[in-house]
Design a protein around this motif. Structure first.
Motif, mmCIF file in Angstrom:
data_model
loop_
_atom_site.group_PDB
_atom_site.id
_atom_site.type_symbol
_atom_site.label_atom_id
_atom_site.label_comp_id
_atom_site.label_asym_id
_atom_site.label_seq_id
_atom_site.Cartn_x
_atom_site.Cartn_y
_atom_site.Cartn_z
ATOM 1 N N TYR A 37 -101.877 70.519 -56.185
ATOM 2 C CA TYR A 37 -102.464 71.824 -56.633
ATOM 3 C C TYR A 37 -102.365 72.020 -58.148
ATOM 4 O O TYR A 37 -103.380 72.135 -58.613
ATOM 5 N N TYR A 38 -101.104 71.831 -58.660
ATOM 6 C CA TYR A 38 -101.120 72.277 -60.103
ATOM 7 C C TYR A 38 -101.889 70.991 -60.927
ATOM 8 O O TYR A 38 -102.539 71.530 -61.879
ATOM 9 N N GLY A 69 -104.701 81.930 -58.132
ATOM 10 C CA GLY A 69 -105.277 81.114 -58.747
ATOM 11 C C GLY A 69 -105.726 80.030 -57.700
ATOM 12 O O GLY A 69 -105.969 78.899 -57.855
ATOM 13 N N SER A 100 -104.492 69.480 -59.864
ATOM 14 C CA SER A 100 -105.944 70.047 -59.451
ATOM 15 C C SER A 100 -106.494 71.073 -60.441
ATOM 16 O O SER A 100 -107.558 71.268 -60.948
ATOM 17 N N ARG A 101 -105.407 72.157 -60.638
ATOM 18 C CA ARG A 101 -105.622 73.427 -61.125
ATOM 19 C C ARG A 101 -105.958 73.110 -62.668
ATOM 20 O O ARG A 101 -107.059 73.700 -63.199
ATOM 21 N N TYR A 102 -105.047 72.413 -63.267
ATOM 22 C CA TYR A 102 -105.014 72.363 -64.573
ATOM 23 C C TYR A 102 -105.454 70.888 -65.122
ATOM 24 O O TYR A 102 -105.434 70.790 -66.379
ATOM 25 N N ALA A 113 -110.764 79.127 -60.416
ATOM 26 C CA ALA A 113 -110.063 79.365 -59.030
ATOM 27 C C ALA A 113 -110.357 80.580 -58.487
ATOM 28 O O ALA A 113 -110.133 81.467 -59.033
ATOM 29 N N PHE A 156 -111.909 75.689 -56.388
ATOM 30 C CA PHE A 156 -112.216 75.419 -57.666
ATOM 31 C C PHE A 156 -113.734 75.663 -57.639
ATOM 32 O O PHE A 156 -114.625 74.722 -57.833
ATOM 33 N N TYR A 194 -106.091 76.863 -51.212
ATOM 34 C CA TYR A 194 -105.816 75.424 -51.334
ATOM 35 C C TYR A 194 -104.595 75.143 -50.317
ATOM 36 O O TYR A 194 -104.796 73.987 -49.818
ATOM 37 N N ARG A 203 -110.213 71.709 -64.346
ATOM 38 C CA ARG A 203 -109.882 72.784 -65.260
ATOM 39 C C ARG A 203 -110.834 73.498 -65.545
ATOM 40 O O ARG A 203 -110.809 74.619 -66.348
#
Length: 162
Positions: free
Chosen positions: A66-67, A84, A69-71, A79, A144, A89, A75
């Protein structure tokens, strides 16, 4: 237009794949230590519970994913949803666990294969590949998103040609 979109999507696939490789390696190490142990040092305490251990190991990998993918992988996208996109997710990830768990269950219960190789090929190769395809599509579609809150801007109809 198609070339730019293809480059963007292929970049997302590459970043998503890199994130998933890291998350999978972490889950793989946890799974193998708990199910198979380390030869000569200790037996795997979860040898008789590979499906439970698989869920635990991959839950750890899910948060790493998750982290990442998110950042990293997504990015540039928004989200969607609470936290977020974390809630959506997690729901998609838990749903996708059915794929590798099914592969592992078939390997163990239908073919009666329980070696370290059979477990890893079934759950962590075949199941992971199929699960990653599933997750990429659904993360991109529901977590996302291209536009804030997943709502596309209103399309203005084209002027009729005379």
């Amino acid at each position: 237009m198609v070339g730019r979109r293809l480059r963007r999507v292929s970049g997302e696939i590459a970043r998503f794949s890199a994130v998933n490789v890291v998350a999978t390696i972490i889950a793989l190490i946890i799974f193998n230590l708990l199910v198979h142990g380390v030869k000569g040092w200790f037996d795997g305490p979860g040898h008789d519970r590979p499906l439970t251990v698989y869920l635990i190991a991959n839950s750890v990998g899910m948060f790493v994913s998750y982290y990442g993918s998110r950042y990293y992988a997504f990015r540039h996208r928004h989200a969607a949803g609470p936290g977020g996109g974390l809630l959506i997710y997690v729901v998609i990830n838990l749903t996708s666990f059915v794929i590798p768990i099914s592969c592992l269950w078939i390997s163990r219960n239908v073919f009666e294969w329980s070696s370290i190789y059979a477990d890893n090929i079934a759950g962590n190769v075949v199941g992971a590949i199929l699960g990653n395809i599933f997750r990429f599509y659904f993360f991109r579609r529901f977590v996302f998103t291209k536009h804030p809150t997943g709502v596309r801007p209103k399309q203005v109809p084209a002027e009729p040609q005379a």
